[in-house]
Design a protein around this motif. Sequence first.
Motif, short mmCIF file in Angstrom:
data_model
loop_
_atom_site.label_atom_id
_atom_site.label_comp_id
_atom_site.label_asym_id
_atom_site.label_seq_id
_atom_site.Cartn_x
_atom_site.Cartn_y
_atom_site.Cartn_z
N TYR A 1 37.49 29.08 39.90
CA TYR A 1 38.76 29.61 39.40
C TYR A 1 38.87 29.35 37.90
O TYR A 1 38.54 28.26 37.44
N TRP B 1 38.94 35.48 44.11
CA TRP B 1 37.63 34.98 43.70
C TRP B 1 36.51 35.45 44.63
O TRP B 1 35.39 35.73 44.19
N ASP C 1 35.16 38.87 43.61
CA ASP C 1 34.97 39.06 42.18
C ASP C 1 33.58 38.61 41.76
O ASP C 1 33.26 37.42 41.85
N SER D 1 32.93 35.44 39.77
CA SER D 1 32.90 34.12 40.39
C SER D 1 31.47 33.58 40.42
O SER D 1 31.24 32.39 40.18
N ASP E 1 43.26 33.38 40.54
CA ASP E 1 41.92 33.59 41.09
C ASP E 1 41.83 33.16 42.55
O ASP E 1 40.90 33.58 43.26
#
Length: 293
Positions: free
Chosen positions: A104, A113, A116, A119, A109
């Motif tokens: 994060y 996360w 994404d 990450s 996030d």
Amino acid sequence: MRFERLIFLAALALAGLVLMSRPGRAQDQAQIGASEAAVMPIFDAHMHYNQEPNPFYSLDKVIEVFGRNHVKGVLATSRPNKGTHQLMEAKAQGLWVVPFIRPYRVRADIQTWFGDPLSIDLIEQEYKRGYYRGIGEFHLYGKSAWNPIVKKIVDFAVANDLYLHAHSDEEALLILFEHNPKARIIWAHTGFSTPPQRVAELFDKYPALWGELSYRGGITGPGRALTAEWRDLFAHYSDRFLLGSDTWINERWASYDDTMSEYRGWLKQLPRDQAQRIAWGNAARLFGAVKVD
């Protein structure tokens, strides 16, 4: 016959004395006293030194809080990871810092996360620092754990000998092991309210699963006495639990003393060997601590 019986009883008594004199035998089975419990070293396996943009306590103050609570080690995470960098760089005497990468940058996030790709980039860049022992704490629920990005992170952890610190429901927890059976997972809050019988079943099924006890309900009952279910769980699995403060908000820092006092209150109700494993020994075994006073 009477003489032979006396000889037998004397031998039996001597054997008992020898057994009880073995190092730590009787001592380990006894409960620790209040004074010993008050200073027993604790490893805080769920600690956040968050900075958004500034921490609640200065670094010196945080180290002082650990010291007065006889917290000799911490599993350090932060949002962003800057707080963990600072704890590592401080090299505070008498404090063992075990750093984990948190995926994060900002609080939002938490919700995104696992889907994404950034990450993975964050984790890979942080890992280059060369001192991390795990990834997390991260939040993950239900079928979100099937996201391919999550599997990549689990596989990255396994490939690099890292633990995962998962704040998850049981469904997501099981999916993490489905991604890679070699994963080693610290279950934040031990499911919050997962029945002790189910916790035992999961421990039996997954030898590389440990339960962290911050915010965990049901451990104590009236008068802060250990419940029968948890006393039995600790008797069988005291090598699978860790303690944690979960300083996710400022109020948790303000009540840190109370959190550690509550832990000590029920640890002293356990046999010494169980209490010492939960307070410190399990973390030392997992992460390889140096000896502490």
